[in-house]
Design an enzyme around this catalytic site. Structure first.
Site, PDB file in Angstrom:
ATOM      1  N   ASP A  11      -1.268   6.371   9.221  1.00  0.00           N
ATOM      2  CA  ASP A  11      -0.359   6.571   8.075  1.00  0.00           C
ATOM      3  C   ASP A  11      -1.061   6.163   6.770  1.00  0.00           C
ATOM      4  O   ASP A  11      -0.617   5.271   6.052  1.00  0.00           O
ATOM      5  CB  ASP A  11       0.938   5.776   8.254  1.00  0.00           C
ATOM      6  CG  ASP A  11       0.730   4.276   8.458  1.00  0.00           C
ATOM      7  OD1 ASP A  11       1.689   3.506   8.205  1.00  0.00           O
ATOM      8  OD2 ASP A  11      -0.382   3.860   8.855  1.00  0.00           O
ATOM      9  N   HIS A 241      -5.979  -5.181   8.742  1.00  0.00           N
ATOM     10  CA  HIS A 241      -5.254  -4.809   9.963  1.00  0.00           C
ATOM     11  C   HIS A 241      -5.915  -3.646  10.712  1.00  0.00           C
ATOM     12  O   HIS A 241      -6.346  -3.800  11.849  1.00  0.00           O
ATOM     13  CB  HIS A 241      -3.817  -4.390   9.615  1.00  0.00           C
ATOM     14  CG  HIS A 241      -3.001  -5.448   8.947  1.00  0.00           C
ATOM     15  ND1 HIS A 241      -2.601  -6.606   9.579  1.00  0.00           N
ATOM     16  CD2 HIS A 241      -2.492  -5.520   7.695  1.00  0.00           C
ATOM     17  CE1 HIS A 241      -1.879  -7.342   8.754  1.00  0.00           C
ATOM     18  NE2 HIS A 241      -1.796  -6.703   7.600  1.00  0.00           N
TER      19      HIS A 241
HETATM   20  O1  RIB Z   1       1.394  -4.273   9.657  1.00  0.00           O
HETATM   21  C1  RIB Z   1       0.204  -3.652   9.253  1.00  0.00           C
HETATM   22  C2  RIB Z   1       0.205  -2.202   9.633  1.00  0.00           C
HETATM   23  O2  RIB Z   1       1.257  -1.514   8.956  1.00  0.00           O
HETATM   24  C3  RIB Z   1      -1.082  -1.480   9.209  1.00  0.00           C
HETATM   25  O3  RIB Z   1      -1.334  -0.426  10.093  1.00  0.00           O
HETATM   26  C4  RIB Z   1      -0.735  -0.943   7.858  1.00  0.00           C
HETATM   27  O4  RIB Z   1      -1.525   0.195   7.500  1.00  0.00           O
HETATM   28  C5  RIB Z   1       0.694  -0.534   8.072  1.00  0.00           C
HETATM   29  O5  RIB Z   1       0.682   0.749   8.701  1.00  0.00           O
HETATM   30 CA    CA Z   2      -1.633   1.837   9.176  1.00  0.00          CA
END
Ligand code: RIB
Ligand code: CA
Length: 308
Positions: A11, A241
Site C-alpha cells: 500500500d 516497518h
Molecule cells: O504498521 C505499519 C504498517 O502499516 C506498514 O506496512 C505501513 O506501510 C503501513 O502499511
Molecule cells: Ca505498508
C-alpha cells in the site's frame, strides 16, 4: 544461493517504497510482482505509486491492482496523515507511463504461485485482503507457496493504529484471520521487531548523496514520515516497518523467532489485535521477536547506496 522469488503486496506508502526499492536492488531478491491494496492510501493511488516506483527504478515489474475494500468490515480511513495524501509525503505524484496488468491482485497471486510451485514467497506489507481473496479463489496455493512473510501485527508490542492493533491488521482483521488460519508457512514481522529498526535524517541524507535517484527520492519522501514520527512517537526519524519485513527474507539470520498459532480479534475495542491462538490445530507461525537492528539498518542503507 539463487535469489528468492517474491511478490510484495503493498500500500505504498513511504516505508513500502523503501521496501520495494530495496527488493529491486538487492541481489538475493527477485521481485516477481507487486500487488496493491488500500491502507496508507487508496488502492488506485497505491497502484499508481507502485507503477511509479518500478519506473523510477528502471526495472519492469508487473503491478496488479487489488481489492478496494476489506473482506467484511466497513473501510477505515486511509493513513494519509502518516504518508501524505499522495502516499510519498510531499513528493508530488508522478503519473507513470505504464499500466497495471489485466489480472486482479488475487488472480496474479494464484496464477504466479501455480506456475511456480514451491518457489514464491508472498510478502504482504499492507492489509491482507488480497491474500485472503486469493486463498478463497484457490485454497491450494497454501500448499504451493514457499512461504508468507507478513509485515503486520505484534505479539507483545501492542498496536500503532490503536493501543491494540497494528495498522495492516486493523484495516482488515477478517483477512488477517484467514491468512493465519491457512496451512502455509507464515513468518510474522510485527511491531515487536519493526519498532526496533529506526533510521533518521542523516541516514537518508547519506542515501541521497550516494544514490541521487533512488536515495534522493527516499530522502525527499521520508521528510513527511519523520515529522509524523516526531508528533506520534516522540523522535525525529522513522520506524522501518516494511523494509524490515523484506530484509527478513534476504537475511533471516538477523532475526530470532518464537513459534505459535496466531489469531486476530475482529470486533470491539480490540479489533485488529493479533493474539496467540489456543487452537492447537491451527498452524504455528514463526514470530519474529528479536532482531539485530543495527545490522538490518546497515543492510538497507548499503543496498540503496549501491543503486543510483
Ligand atoms: O504498521 C505499519 C504498517 O502499516 C506498514 O506496512 C505501513 O506501510 C503501513 O502499511
Ligand atoms: Ca505498508
Amino acid at each position: 544461493m539463487p535469489a528468492e522469488k517474491v511478490i510484495i503486496d503493498t500500500d505504498p506508502g513511504i516505508d513500502d517504497a523503501m521496501a520495494i526499492l530495496f527488493a529491486i536492488v538487492h541481489d538475493d531478491i527477485d521481485l516477481i510482482g507487486l500487488t496493491t491494496i488500500f491502507g496508507n492510501v487508496t488502492t488506485d493511488i497505491a497502484t499508481r505509486n507502485a507503477l511509479a516506483l518500478t519506473e523510477l527504478s528502471g526495472v519492469d515489474v508487473p503491478v496488479a491492482r487489488g481489492a478496494y475494500v476489506p473482506l467484511v468490515q466497513e473501510a477505515l480511513p486511509v493513513a494519509d496523515f502518516v504518508h501524505g495524501k499522495e502516499g510519498f509525503g510531499e513528493v508530488p505524484p508522478f503519473a507513470p507511463s505504464g499500466s497495471p496488468v489485466e489480472q486482479t491482485a488475487a488472480d496474479f497471486i494464484c496464477a504466479t504461485v501455480n506456475a511456480n510451485p514451491g518457489e514464491i514467497i508472498l510478502c504482504p506489507v499492507g492489509p491482507l485482503t488480497n491474500l485472503a481473496i486469493a486463498l478463497e479463489q484457490d485454497p491450494s496455493i497454501a500448499t504451493k507457496v514457499k512461504s508468507v512473510t507478513v509485515m503486520g501485527g505484534s505479539v507483545a508490542a501492542g498496536g500503532n493504529a490503536t493501543p491494540f492493533a497494528e495498522a495492516n491488521i486493523w484495516q482488515d482483521p477478517h483477512a488477517a484471520r484467514a491468512v493465519f488460519e491457512a496451512s502455509w508457512d507464515v513468518t510474522l514481522v510485527g511491531l515487536d521487531v519493526t519498532h526496533k529498526v529506526i533510521c533518521g535524517p542523516a541516514d537518508f541524507a547519506g542515501l541521497a548523496d550516494a544514490a541521487p535517484k533512488l536515495g534522493g527520492f527516499l530522502n525527499d519522501a521520508a521528510q513527511f514520515y519523520f515529522r509524523f514520527h516526531e508528533k506520534h512517537d516522540g523522535f525525529y526519524g522513522c520506524h522501518m516497518h516494511d523494509p524490515t519485513a523484506v530484509i527478513s527474507i534476504a537475511r533471516p539470520d538477523l532475526f530470532t523467532l518464537e513459534h505459535g498459532p496466531l489469531d486476530v480479534i475482529v470486533e470491539g475495542d480490540k479489533a485488529g489485535q493479533t493474539i496467540k491462538s489456543s487452537d492447537t490445530f491451527r498452524p504455528r507461525a514463526n514470530l519474529c521477536m528479536g532482531v539485530d537492528d543495527n545490522a538490518v539498518r546497515e543492510v538497507f542503507l548499503s543496498t540503496i547506496k549501491s543503486s543510483f
